[in-house]
Design a protein around this motif. Structure first.
Motif, PDB file in Angstrom:
ATOM      1  N   PHE A  97      -8.126  10.943   3.224  1.00 16.32           N
ATOM      2  CA  PHE A  97      -8.882   9.776   3.639  1.00 16.32           C
ATOM      3  C   PHE A  97      -8.122   9.038   4.737  1.00 16.32           C
ATOM      4  CE2 PHE A  97      -9.671  10.450  -0.862  1.00 16.32           C
ATOM      5  CZ  PHE A  97     -11.050  10.483  -0.913  1.00 16.32           C
ATOM      6  N   ARG A  98      -8.861   8.259   5.508  1.00 19.66           N
ATOM      7  CA  ARG A  98      -8.273   7.300   6.437  1.00 19.66           C
ATOM      8  C   ARG A  98      -8.512   5.921   5.842  1.00 19.66           C
ATOM      9  NH1 ARG A  98     -10.830   9.890  11.846  1.00 19.66           N
ATOM     10  NH2 ARG A  98      -9.393  11.642  11.998  1.00 19.66           N
ATOM     11  N   VAL A  99      -7.477   5.098   5.868  1.00 18.67           N
ATOM     12  CA  VAL A  99      -7.532   3.810   5.181  1.00 18.67           C
ATOM     13  C   VAL A  99      -7.161   2.686   6.138  1.00 18.67           C
ATOM     14  CG1 VAL A  99      -6.597   2.474   3.253  1.00 18.67           C
ATOM     15  CG2 VAL A  99      -6.840   4.953   3.039  1.00 18.67           C
ATOM     16  N   GLU A 100      -7.938   1.610   6.123  1.00 11.48           N
ATOM     17  CA  GLU A 100      -7.619   0.377   6.838  1.00 11.48           C
ATOM     18  C   GLU A 100      -7.143  -0.623   5.791  1.00 11.48           C
ATOM     19  OE1 GLU A 100      -7.656  -0.232  10.088  1.00 11.48           O
ATOM     20  OE2 GLU A 100      -7.504  -2.397  10.110  1.00 11.48           O
ATOM     21  N   VAL A 101      -5.896  -1.029   5.856  1.00 12.35           N
ATOM     22  CA  VAL A 101      -5.312  -1.932   4.866  1.00 12.35           C
ATOM     23  C   VAL A 101      -5.505  -3.371   5.340  1.00 12.35           C
ATOM     24  CG1 VAL A 101      -3.186  -2.608   3.689  1.00 12.35           C
ATOM     25  CG2 VAL A 101      -3.625  -0.196   4.196  1.00 12.35           C
ATOM     26  N   TRP A 108      -7.969   2.471  11.839  1.00 15.63           N
ATOM     27  CA  TRP A 108      -7.415   2.819  10.538  1.00 15.63           C
ATOM     28  C   TRP A 108      -5.897   2.734  10.603  1.00 15.63           C
ATOM     29  CZ3 TRP A 108      -4.542   7.427  10.309  1.00 15.63           C
ATOM     30  CH2 TRP A 108      -4.773   8.367  11.308  1.00 15.63           C
ATOM     31  N   PHE A 154       0.830  -1.198   0.000  1.00 15.57           N
ATOM     32  CA  PHE A 154       0.000   0.000   0.000  1.00 15.57           C
ATOM     33  C   PHE A 154       0.871   1.258   0.000  1.00 15.57           C
ATOM     34  CE2 PHE A 154      -2.080   3.473   2.205  1.00 15.57           C
ATOM     35  CZ  PHE A 154      -3.219   3.621   1.434  1.00 15.57           C
TER      36      PHE A 154
END
Length: 73
Positions: A59-63, A48, A24
């Motif tokens: 944005f906030r992203v959870e991988v 996140w 990512f």
């Protein structure tokens, strides 16, 4: 920062998740997004992994890594 879950017997799930996060980071950099990794509190309680930004967007992203097909894989 990440810890192995008690059910992850050989640590493979943790490795898979860490690999997904590295992928990512590489993809975000290639697409010229700026990012920062969540601190322990944000990761645990707000759920996140990264905050990413580009121009006026953020944005906030959870991988997530890929899941196993079978329990014994």
């Amino acid at each position: 920062m990440n810890q192995r879950n008690q059910y992850d017997r050989n640590g493979e799930c943790l490795k898979q998740g860490n690999l997904a996060e590295k992928r990512f980071e590489k993809m975000a950099s290639e697409r010229e997004w700026t990012f920062r990794h969540a601190n322990e509190n944000e990761d645990k309680y707000q759920h996140w992994d990264y905050a990413i930004a580009k121009a006026r967007l953020w944005f906030r992203v959870e991988v997530k890594g890929l899941k196993k097909l079978h329990r014994h894989d």
